[in-house]
Scaffold this active site. Sequence first.
Site, PDB file in Angstrom:
ATOM      1  N   GLU A   1       0.838  -1.216   0.000  1.00 30.80           N
ATOM      2  CA  GLU A   1       0.000   0.000   0.000  1.00 30.80           C
ATOM      3  C   GLU A   1       0.869   1.261   0.000  1.00 30.80           C
ATOM      4  OE1 GLU A   1      -2.293  -1.568   3.371  1.00 30.80           O
ATOM      5  OE2 GLU A   1      -4.089  -1.118   2.202  1.00 30.80           O
TER       6      GLU A   1
ATOM      7  N   GLU B   1      -3.469  -9.502   3.706  1.00 26.42           N
ATOM      8  CA  GLU B   1      -4.300  -9.208   4.884  1.00 26.42           C
ATOM      9  C   GLU B   1      -5.429 -10.225   5.062  1.00 26.42           C
ATOM     10  OE1 GLU B   1      -3.198  -7.005   2.726  1.00 26.42           O
ATOM     11  OE2 GLU B   1      -2.604  -5.145   3.723  1.00 26.42           O
TER      12      GLU B   1
HETATM   13  N1  3HC Z   1       4.345  -7.698  11.746  1.00 21.58           N
HETATM   14  C1  3HC Z   1       5.089  -8.110  12.793  1.00 21.58           C
HETATM   15  N2  3HC Z   1       5.969  -9.112  12.740  1.00 21.58           N
HETATM   16  C2  3HC Z   1       6.131  -9.715  11.571  1.00 21.58           C
HETATM   17  C3  3HC Z   1       5.399  -9.341  10.423  1.00 21.58           C
HETATM   18  C4  3HC Z   1       4.473  -8.277  10.547  1.00 21.58           C
HETATM   19  N3  3HC Z   1       3.751  -7.855   9.501  1.00 21.58           N
HETATM   20  N4  3HC Z   1       5.765 -10.136   9.400  1.00 21.58           N
HETATM   21  C5  3HC Z   1       6.709 -10.969   9.874  1.00 21.58           C
HETATM   22  N5  3HC Z   1       6.909 -10.716  11.186  1.00 21.58           N
HETATM   23  C6  3HC Z   1       7.884 -11.372  12.062  1.00 21.58           C
HETATM   24  C7  3HC Z   1       7.583 -12.841  12.251  1.00 21.58           C
HETATM   25  O1  3HC Z   1       6.683 -13.030  13.305  1.00 21.58           O
HETATM   26  C8  3HC Z   1       8.948 -13.411  12.552  1.00 21.58           C
HETATM   27  O2  3HC Z   1       9.223 -13.114  13.904  1.00 21.58           O
HETATM   28  P1  3HC Z   1      10.111 -14.099  14.782  1.00 21.58           P
HETATM   29  O3  3HC Z   1      11.420 -14.189  14.071  1.00 21.58           O
HETATM   30  O4  3HC Z   1      10.150 -13.426  16.087  1.00 21.58           O
HETATM   31  O5  3HC Z   1       9.351 -15.383  14.791  1.00 21.58           O
HETATM   32  C9  3HC Z   1       9.876 -12.560  11.687  1.00 21.58           C
HETATM   33  O6  3HC Z   1       9.129 -11.368  11.395  1.00 21.58           O
HETATM   34  C10 3HC Z   1      10.287 -13.212  10.390  1.00 21.58           C
HETATM   35  O7  3HC Z   1       9.126 -13.666   9.722  1.00 21.58           O
HETATM   36  P2  3HC Z   1       9.068 -15.091   8.998  1.00 21.58           P
HETATM   37  O8  3HC Z   1       9.610 -16.127   9.898  1.00 21.58           O
HETATM   38  O9  3HC Z   1       7.681 -15.228   8.489  1.00 21.58           O
HETATM   39  O10 3HC Z   1      10.107 -14.852   7.823  1.00 21.58           O
HETATM   40  P3  3HC Z   1      10.052 -15.303   6.319  1.00 21.58           P
HETATM   41  O11 3HC Z   1      11.271 -14.783   5.684  1.00 21.58           O
HETATM   42  O12 3HC Z   1       9.723 -16.758   6.232  1.00 21.58           O
HETATM   43  O13 3HC Z   1       8.790 -14.550   5.664  1.00 21.58           O
HETATM   44  C11 3HC Z   1       7.384 -12.694   5.161  1.00 21.58           C
HETATM   45  C12 3HC Z   1       8.793 -13.166   5.548  1.00 21.58           C
HETATM   46  C13 3HC Z   1       7.030 -13.219   3.766  1.00 21.58           C
HETATM   47  C14 3HC Z   1       7.379 -11.197   5.142  1.00 21.58           C
HETATM   48  C15 3HC Z   1       6.356 -13.239   6.154  1.00 21.58           C
HETATM   49  O14 3HC Z   1       6.801 -12.937   7.456  1.00 21.58           O
HETATM   50  C16 3HC Z   1       4.981 -12.675   6.039  1.00 21.58           C
HETATM   51  O15 3HC Z   1       4.224 -13.111   5.200  1.00 21.58           O
HETATM   52  N6  3HC Z   1       4.614 -11.730   6.913  1.00 21.58           N
HETATM   53  C17 3HC Z   1       3.304 -11.230   7.069  1.00 21.58           C
HETATM   54  C18 3HC Z   1       2.951 -10.278   5.997  1.00 21.58           C
HETATM   55  C19 3HC Z   1       1.559  -9.752   6.220  1.00 21.58           C
HETATM   56  O16 3HC Z   1       0.641 -10.450   6.577  1.00 21.58           O
HETATM   57  N7  3HC Z   1       1.405  -8.457   6.000  1.00 21.58           N
HETATM   58  C20 3HC Z   1       0.156  -7.816   6.137  1.00 21.58           C
HETATM   59  C21 3HC Z   1       0.064  -7.249   7.496  1.00 21.58           C
HETATM   60  S1  3HC Z   1      -1.512  -6.532   7.785  1.00 21.58           S
HETATM   61  C22 3HC Z   1      -1.428  -5.031   7.054  1.00 21.58           C
HETATM   62  O17 3HC Z   1      -0.467  -4.694   6.423  1.00 21.58           O
HETATM   63  C23 3HC Z   1      -2.624  -4.160   7.278  1.00 21.58           C
HETATM   64  C24 3HC Z   1      -2.623  -2.982   6.393  1.00 21.58           C
HETATM   65  O18 3HC Z   1      -3.371  -3.261   5.241  1.00 21.58           O
HETATM   66  C25 3HC Z   1      -3.214  -1.798   7.069  1.00 21.58           C
END
Ligand code: 3HC
Length: 693
Positions: free
Chosen positions: A108, A128
Amino acid sequence: MVAITEAVSLEKQGEIGLLWIDNPPVNALGYPVRKGMADGIAMAMGDAEIKAIVVICKGRTFCAGADIREFGKPPKAPHLPDVLTVFDECTKPVVAAIHGTAFGGGLETALSSHFRVAVPTAQFGLPEVKLGLLPGAGGTQRLPRLIGPEKALPMIATGNPVGTAKALKEGLIDEIVEGDLAEGAVAFARKVLAENRPLRQVSAMNEKVEAARGKPEIFSEYRKVIAKTKRGFEAPEACVKAVEAAVHKPFAEGLAYERQLFTELMSGSQSAAQRYYFFAERQVAKIPDIPAETPQLDIKRVGIIGAGTMGGGITMNFVNVGIPVTLMESKQEFLDRGLATIRKNYEITASKGKMTAEEVEKRMGLITGTLAMEDLADVDLVIEAVYENMDLKKEIFAKLDGICKKDAILATNTSYLDVNEIAAQTKRPESVLGLHFFSPANVMRLLEVVRAEKTSKIVLATALALAKKIKKIAVVVGVCYGFAGNRMFAQRRRESEKLILEGALPSQVDKVVYEFGFPMGPFQLYDLIGNDLGWSKENSTGSTIRELLCEQGRFGLKAGKGFYNYEQGGRKPLPAPEVDQLIIDFSQKKGFDRRDISDEEILQRCVYPIINEGAKILEEKIAVRPSDLDVIWINGYGWPLYRGGPMFYADLVGLDKILAVMKDFQAKYGDDFKPAALLEQLVKEGKGFKDLN
Ligand code: 3HC
Ligand code: NAI
């Protein structure tokens, strides 16, 4: 370089201001990032030397979204949508420079910039929906404007990302940067300035959304897709509604509607469950006494014993990631059959265009079949997947101990048997553990890693790393009958069988369980697995309904009849009045006074004993934490993700309520419902399972 907050700084390279975001591990858009971005743009705007701004991230990725850890807490200004309005309205060109994953709020942010460039390996997604939400910072309004609603819909409603090449093709990004990203992005910004290109505000691009007006089928067709694939989930429908609003409403109104939907979803239980699960899946890999730096063994070749249902699927997991397998069988015909099944599976994938013919051969070429156990002398890990028979397994492990090299790991895929007893057949019990795959083993992501009494830390750490490599979600459990998953599952099996004796019919039980969100009810599942599992004509006593069905050849789906009837080749369960009558007659003969059983009781009896057994498993330290049991149930037993798993659900219902119902059932129906001591204790202390995570 000027630090704006602890996570954002501004660097000047001539007339280009680089806004650097550095918030490890994934540059989530927490408060210091949001504040830094807003203040950084203001600072760049106030600096007459700066003519264009590049937004770029340090570390492994562009922003991976909002900071999920902040969700559920009071939001702290500046809020992301407001920060992104600052981007949108900035009068100097803003270029997003993307590597890694531009996800959620990260994408975004990029969509609110005026231009986007990316490295070839970047990924773009709005995941999301997987957290039970929808993009809440303009994603549902800007993405359809940029790439058109037809292409934006699946990205928003499935959360699946696209890569750089596709992003370029669809107009999501403007240019691919081949070399250093910062350099390439600065060069791009200079080009924008040199060519005096107009700012491309996505919010003002209306052509593609206007073109979709008067085409309601875009949405009705997509609703049909999600009705099938996302039954029970609230967020996908909200995503569709928001994109519809992008088509029909002016930008500002659409944004306000998106916010309203986002807030509703955020306060609901589905998103709470899905966000909880996001962290549960990451927590599961953390074993308190196995630190990340625990040494590991190198697994270069795997041996698998038994090329049956499980052995074949397990083999595929390894060759899929390039690890060669020696597959051992007892007879040539069984080996041939096993290899043929594997080949058929790959050929089906190839026929769907998901794999090339060369790839099929490459994978098959990684499998060496044998009838001689001696051929396992050089493997680094053996997984035994022969019949569920203790004597046979013991014999095999004793032999393996003499054949396999010194530190080879010896694993069993047993579903129920005592792994300590199996390990005791060897002189290396520290190298023995259970690797309990789920069927079909090449598809199901769950893997129970059974830590026996003497399993060494190195062996466990190796198994966990290997599980990740073959893309499994590994959950460490201890030794007990059925480990964690099957032991809990046995509770539902018992109750479902009792319910039909007491007065319910299979279709009623199945309907309740299906409507709760499982892909199917217990009886449809028995038909699918096969009612004859473990049954033989010679040993049939005719003392259970299942045995009676088997005696009539009603083995389940494969026989075209079981608890239900099936049309030839069909999978849809059809009513079987003859089975209902058989159940009624049998139960009456057994002295049951059949009664009407409410849907509520059916649900409670199919679910609460699972939770109670989970509590016992935690008491006995068979599982590390309650959320691990939730990971098992969601990935291995079809528990609906939007209900967070049995232990999460228990907290939601209230442990006091569950305890009271269990006590009531215990008084009425006996000690199958005896509450676990841990359940009683948590209620006494006013705590939930969440306090043990
Ligand atoms: N917020 C907080 N922590 C997060 C995070 C996030 N969005 N995304 C990842 N983390 C943390 C994980 O919990 C993990 O923490 P840890 O090491 O303490 O366990 C660390 O970051 C590393 O994450 P992964 O183990 O998942 O690492 P990968 O390299 O395998 O994957 C990734 C990376 C593809 C970025 C994956 O973490 C992911 O898909 N993250 C979530 C992305 C997501 O859902 N984003 C949308 C959020 S909601 C949003 O944006 C709302 C908006 O529209 C207003
Ligand atoms: P299966 O009957 O399909 O396959 C077993 C295979 O082992 C047969 O092909 C048989 O020929 C072979 N075999 C028997 N003795 C052998 C020996 N001495 N040497 C080499 N091969 C030998 O059984 P399935 O379903 O694959 O189960 C295997 C194991 O996996 C069992 O312990 C079972 O409990 C467990 N398991 C099964 C699951 C399932 O859903 N089927 C799920 C998870 C675990």
